[in-house]
Design a protein around this motif. Structure first.
Motif, short mmCIF file in Angstrom:
data_model
loop_
_atom_site.label_atom_id
_atom_site.label_comp_id
_atom_site.label_asym_id
_atom_site.label_seq_id
_atom_site.Cartn_x
_atom_site.Cartn_y
_atom_site.Cartn_z
N MET A 1 36.60 45.22 45.79
CA MET A 1 37.46 46.17 46.40
C MET A 1 38.47 45.40 47.28
SD MET A 1 36.94 49.22 45.24
CE MET A 1 38.00 50.11 46.46
N GLU A 2 37.82 44.56 47.87
CA GLU A 2 38.87 43.89 48.85
C GLU A 2 39.97 43.00 48.29
OE1 GLU A 2 38.21 40.25 51.88
OE2 GLU A 2 36.62 40.61 51.06
N HIS A 3 39.74 42.36 47.04
CA HIS A 3 40.76 41.87 46.49
C HIS A 3 41.68 42.66 45.69
CE1 HIS A 3 38.25 38.25 46.80
NE2 HIS A 3 39.36 37.33 46.54
N LEU A 4 41.24 43.95 45.24
CA LEU A 4 42.04 45.00 44.71
C LEU A 4 42.92 45.66 45.98
CD1 LEU A 4 39.56 46.71 42.32
CD2 LEU A 4 41.45 45.52 41.61
N GLU A 5 42.40 45.93 46.87
CA GLU A 5 43.13 46.35 48.10
C GLU A 5 44.32 45.42 48.51
OE1 GLU A 5 40.29 47.17 51.23
OE2 GLU A 5 39.26 49.15 50.00
N GLN A 6 43.82 44.11 48.58
CA GLN A 6 44.81 43.15 48.76
C GLN A 6 45.88 43.13 47.90
OE1 GLN A 6 44.99 41.34 51.87
NE2 GLN A 6 43.08 42.46 52.43
N ILE B 1 39.68 35.44 43.04
CA ILE B 1 38.50 35.56 43.57
C ILE B 1 37.84 34.26 43.46
CG2 ILE B 1 36.16 36.74 43.13
CD1 ILE B 1 37.45 39.21 41.93
N PRO B 2 37.50 33.55 44.51
CA PRO B 2 37.03 32.28 44.47
C PRO B 2 35.61 32.02 43.62
CG PRO B 2 36.50 33.18 46.49
CD PRO B 2 37.33 34.03 45.93
N GLU B 3 35.40 30.88 43.15
CA GLU B 3 34.22 30.73 42.36
C GLU B 3 33.05 30.37 43.54
OE1 GLU B 3 34.66 27.35 39.55
OE2 GLU B 3 36.49 28.49 38.82
N LYS B 4 33.41 29.82 44.49
CA LYS B 4 32.34 29.73 45.65
C LYS B 4 32.75 30.47 46.79
CE LYS B 4 30.99 25.15 43.87
NZ LYS B 4 30.55 23.56 44.34
N PHE B 5 31.72 31.18 47.47
CA PHE B 5 31.87 31.83 48.69
C PHE B 5 31.08 31.37 49.84
CE2 PHE B 5 31.98 34.72 44.84
CZ PHE B 5 33.33 35.62 45.14
N ASP C 1 32.58 32.90 30.44
CA ASP C 1 31.51 33.15 29.51
C ASP C 1 30.22 33.37 30.27
OD1 ASP C 1 31.02 30.75 30.71
OD2 ASP C 1 30.43 29.57 29.07
N GLY C 2 30.44 33.99 31.40
CA GLY C 2 29.46 34.52 32.37
C GLY C 2 28.97 36.12 32.16
N ASN C 3 28.23 36.60 32.90
CA ASN C 3 27.89 37.93 32.74
C ASN C 3 29.08 39.04 32.90
OD1 ASN C 3 28.28 38.77 35.72
ND2 ASN C 3 26.57 37.39 36.15
N GLU C 4 28.70 40.28 32.93
CA GLU C 4 29.90 41.19 32.67
C GLU C 4 30.69 41.10 34.20
OE1 GLU C 4 26.61 41.60 31.92
OE2 GLU C 4 26.55 42.68 30.21
N PHE C 5 30.03 41.08 35.20
CA PHE C 5 30.86 40.92 36.32
C PHE C 5 31.43 39.69 36.28
CE2 PHE C 5 27.37 43.91 37.92
CZ PHE C 5 28.34 45.13 38.10
N SER C 6 30.97 38.60 36.29
CA SER C 6 31.91 37.37 36.37
C SER C 6 33.15 37.52 35.23
CB SER C 6 30.76 36.14 35.81
OG SER C 6 29.85 36.03 36.72
N ARG C 7 32.99 38.14 34.01
CA ARG C 7 33.99 38.22 33.17
C ARG C 7 35.26 39.22 33.77
NH1 ARG C 7 29.78 38.42 29.31
NH2 ARG C 7 30.15 40.60 28.98
N ILE C 8 34.54 40.17 34.52
CA ILE C 8 35.61 41.19 35.13
C ILE C 8 36.27 40.36 36.17
CG2 ILE C 8 35.69 42.87 36.83
CD1 ILE C 8 33.46 44.47 35.28
N ALA C 9 35.50 39.44 37.11
CA ALA C 9 36.36 38.58 37.98
C ALA C 9 37.23 37.85 37.46
CB ALA C 9 35.08 37.94 39.00
N ASN C 10 36.72 36.95 36.32
CA ASN C 10 37.62 36.22 35.58
C ASN C 10 38.88 36.89 35.11
OD1 ASN C 10 37.86 33.18 34.30
ND2 ASN C 10 38.12 34.63 32.56
N GLY C 11 38.57 38.02 34.42
CA GLY C 11 39.89 38.94 33.97
C GLY C 11 40.73 39.27 35.17
N PHE C 12 40.27 39.47 36.31
CA PHE C 12 41.01 40.04 37.44
C PHE C 12 42.07 38.68 38.11
CE2 PHE C 12 41.77 39.86 42.19
CZ PHE C 12 42.32 41.09 42.53
#
Length: 534
Positions: free
Chosen positions: A331-336, A345-349, A369-380
């Motif tokens: 949500m933070e990155h979408l709002e920005q 979205i960074p790979e390390k937080f 090639d990660g999980n669903e959320f990882s792929r969503i972040a990668n798509g973002f």
């Protein structure tokens, strides 16, 4: 500046707090998934264990009753053996009466079985020999065991259990009638105690509160043993007891009795023995017999349930916090991005304070090639890259549009100026044409008036021609001339009308030209606006 930032963070936290979350649903689902099978399993275990415990008790009751009846039968057979053995002694069956020798033999027989209390040999002349002293008025031939044996000579007979006047214990007497070699009637009897049965009962365990009882068919308790004080007292009359009544009325010699309105736990197993048996055995347990086992089982199930609930709550909190962290990052990155700040979205937080948040950060780290959320972040992130390229392309196109807009603005200015000049020229022509059309209309009007006057004059001439026949000839030429003039005037009038119609058509065309000029002016104005906007 710091206060404003803190206030913004506080406001953002309150807004997020008011937002709906799936955490409660997840917690409910996890609790349901964990507890429903656990409860179902606990209920199944409870029912199964209760059935096993009841089966154990039923087996214990059956075993206890069988043991009691076996012991009673063993005692009976042993007594019958002793009777027949005593009856076979030569000192007794030989017919020679020697009290001392006979008593010695009876003592030996008594000592052979510890549960035999008394051995008596009685004769038809009321003589008898006993291992125990008897009252002075003791008459052997009047004893129930004697008369019963005489009536069933050659068979072992049993009396109903009775209370011994000397010891207060309940006894049963077995007797056997026979003939001596001289044909003299002799009856041998033994008095048996139920000590062996009582000893056997002390070794039995029926559930936690069970008891086993040997009772005479007249309702007198011969021996009973149970946990604590659950057994019946020896000699107690239980003829009014519901259990005894049910056993007495039962058609089967053995089986299980369920009393109406009672729990299945208290079902009674009974055995009446062989037909004609004077004693019955039955066993039962208290209705709360399974209470301790069930409570222990419930306690263990509760402990397991508490542990499972704690684990579920822990996993739920961990999962919910992880999902919240994932949602907050997205949500933070979408709002920005909505505000025009495109940030990947960074790979390390930065390491979060809670385990759940760190778990969420690990899950949402962008990976192709990660999980669903990882792929969503990668798509973002890929979308952000494409948007950046698109913005660069839009910027380049904007510069081209700006240059073309400037050229279009200049062209529109020139077109506007030319349009104004054309409009002024057409307006002048329209004014002149309108003036000519007005003058032509006035001429037509005057010619129409003149035509009316000529018509009136023609009518006057015709009237004069009618009145004066004499002047007809003279005026004939004048009338012909006037007709020619009239015809000429009519032709001229038609020409004038045609001219007037042409002028009106020209006026309409001029009006159309004026509309076209207005349209051109509007186009010029719009072109100027577009040029200014560009």
């Amino acid at each position: 500046m710091g206060d404003n930032s803190s206030s913004e963070r506080t406001l953002e936290y309150m807004v997020r707090k008011r937002q709906k979350t799936i955490g409660n649903y997840i917690m409910f689902i996890l609790l349901a998934v964990g507890l429903i099978p656990l409860i179902a399993m606990a209920l199944a275990i409870y029912d199964t264990t209760s059935d096993l415990l009841m089966a154990r008790n039923d087996s214990a009751k059956l075993s206890a009753v069988n043991v009691v009846q076996t012991e009673r039968s063993k005692l009976q057979k042993q007594s019958e053996y002793v009777l027949k053995k005593v009856a076979g002694y030569p000192e007794i069956s030989g017919g020679k009466y020697d009290e001392k020798i006979i008593k010695s033999q009876l003592d030996r027989a008594k000592d052979a079985c510890q549960y035999i209390q008394t051995v008596i040999v009685g004769y038809s002349d009321d003589k008898y020999v006993s291992t125990q002293p008897e009252p002075a008025d003791y008459k052997v031939t009047s004893r129930p065991w004697y008369t019963k044996a005489v009536a069933n000579e050659g068979q072992v007979c049993w009396t109903n259990p009775y209370k011994s006047a000397a010891t207060g214990k309940y006894l049963v007497t077995a007797s056997y009638a026979m003939r001596s070699r001289q044909g003299k009637l002799i009856v041998v009897s033994v008095d048996l105690t139920y000590a062996s049965v009582e000893k056997t009962l002390t070794q039995l365990k029926i559930g936690n509160t069970g008891r086993v009882t040997l009772v005479s068919k007249t309702g007198i308790v011969l021996a009973s043993k149970g946990t604590g004080n659950s057994g019946y007292k020896e000699g107690k009359d239980i003829t009014s007891n519901a259990v005894f009544k049910a056993i007495k009325n039962a058609n089967a010699r053995k089986g299980t009795i369920h009393l109406k309105g009672t729990s299945e736990v208290t079902d009674v197993y009974y055995d009446k023995g062989a037909v004609g048996s004077g004693s019955w055995a039955f066993s039962s347990v208290h209705r709360n017999d399974l209470f301790n086992e069930r409570m222990t089982m419930i306690k263990h199930a509760t402990i397991v349930a508490v542990v499972v609930v704690i684990l579920i709550l822990f996993l739920t909190v961990l999962t919910v916090r992880g999902l919240k962290e994932i949602a907050n990052i997205l949500m933070e990155h979408l709002e920005q991005a909505g505000k025009g700040h495109f940030k990947k979205i960074p790979e390390k937080f930065e390491k979060a304070s809670s385990l759940g948040a760190r778990y969420g950060q690990k899950i949402v780290a962008p990976k192709k090639d990660g999980n669903e959320f990882s792929r969503i972040a990668n798509g973002f992130n890929e979308m952000i890259e494409q948007i950046g390229e698109l913005l660069e392309s839009v910027k380049s196109q904007s510069d081209n549009v700006a240059e073309k807009s400037d050229s279009l603005l200049e062209l529109s200015k020139q077109t506007g100026k030319a349009t104004e000049e054309v409009a002024q020229t057409i307006t002048g022509i329209a004014e002149v044409t309108s003036s000519q059309a007005q003058e032509t209309q006035e001429s037509v009007t005057k010619l129409e008036e003149l035509s009316k006057v000529i018509d009136e004059l023609n009518e006057s001439v015709q009237a004069m021609n009618a009145e004066s026949d004499e002047s007809a000839k003279i005026n004939q030429d004048n009338m012909t001339t006037m007709d020619n003039v009239n015809s000429n005037w009519v032709a001229e009038l038609d020409d004038m009308k045609a001219l007037s119609q042409s002028v009106q058509n020209m006026n309409a065309d001029i009006q159309d030209i004026t509309k076209i000029i207005n349209v051109i002016n509007e186009i010029s104005r719009q072109t100027n606006l577009l040029a200014l906007n560009a």
